[in-house]
Design an enzyme around this catalytic site. Structure first.
Site, PDB file in Angstrom:
ATOM      1  N   CYS A  33       0.810  -1.234   0.000  1.00  0.00           N
ATOM      2  CA  CYS A  33       0.000   0.000   0.000  1.00  0.00           C
ATOM      3  C   CYS A  33       0.836   1.273   0.000  1.00  0.00           C
ATOM      4  CB  CYS A  33      -0.901   0.019   1.229  1.00  0.00           C
ATOM      5  SG  CYS A  33       0.046   0.004   2.753  1.00  0.00           S
ATOM      6  N   CYS A 102      -0.865  -5.197   6.802  1.00  0.00           N
ATOM      7  CA  CYS A 102      -0.550  -3.985   7.576  1.00  0.00           C
ATOM      8  C   CYS A 102       0.264  -4.334   8.824  1.00  0.00           C
ATOM      9  CB  CYS A 102      -1.830  -3.282   7.994  1.00  0.00           C
ATOM     10  SG  CYS A 102      -3.021  -3.089   6.661  1.00  0.00           S
TER      11      CYS A 102
HETATM   12 FE1  FES Z   1      -1.242   0.357   4.369  1.00  0.00          FE
HETATM   13 FE2  FES Z   1      -2.690  -0.788   6.208  1.00  0.00          FE
HETATM   14  S1  FES Z   1      -3.331  -0.176   4.239  1.00  0.00           S
HETATM   15  S2  FES Z   1      -0.572  -0.362   6.272  1.00  0.00           S
END
Ligand code: FES
Length: 134
Positions: A33, A102
């Site tokens: 992400c 995450c």
């Molecule tokens: Fe990036 Fe959770 S969406 S760390």
């Protein structure tokens, strides 16, 4: 989507910030992400006496960072290296499957901060040796 324990950790994160003159520091990015986490450690006699984090990331990243720092304070560096993202998720009683990635940030940031600590320790002993030779 999150259980109450995760929501509480996110709403009231512990150990947020940066330790000045940290003994170990690790910054990692999440390839999935693009989020970023930094962990700083204060270590005395190989024992983690303080840990702080800064996370540019989602609720799961903040909740797991907070939990991970709480878990490692008081541990030796070897014990802290055994703290995996799975253990942090277990402590939080689960994360949604799409949020497991995450939790990897905290584990990797801790490992990197400990690597940094060990590298600094080695440099110190190298410095000391060279001083003794002079
Ligand atoms: Fe990036 Fe959770 S969406 S760390």
């Amino acid at each position: 989507m999150y259980n109450q324990k995760v929501l509480d950790a996110f709403a009231n994160p512990q150990n947020v910030g940066v330790i000045e003159n940290a003994d170990g520091e690790g910054t990692v990015g999440n390839a999935t992400c693009g989020d970023i986490m930094k962990i700083t450690l204060k270590i005395e006699n190989d024992k983690i006496v303080d840990a702080k984090f800064q996370t540019f990331g989602c609720a799961a990243a903040i909740a797991t960072s907070s939990t991970a720092t709480q878990m490692i304070i008081g541990m030796t560096v070897d014990e802290a290296l055994q703290v995996t993202n799975a253990k942090v998720v277990e402590y939080l009683e689960g994360l949604p499957p799409q949020k497991i990635h995450c939790s990897v940030l905290a584990e990797e940031a801790i490992k990197k901060a400990i690597e940094d600590y060990r590298a600094k320790q080695q440099n110190k002993s190298v410095d000391k040796t060279s001083i003794e030779y002079v």
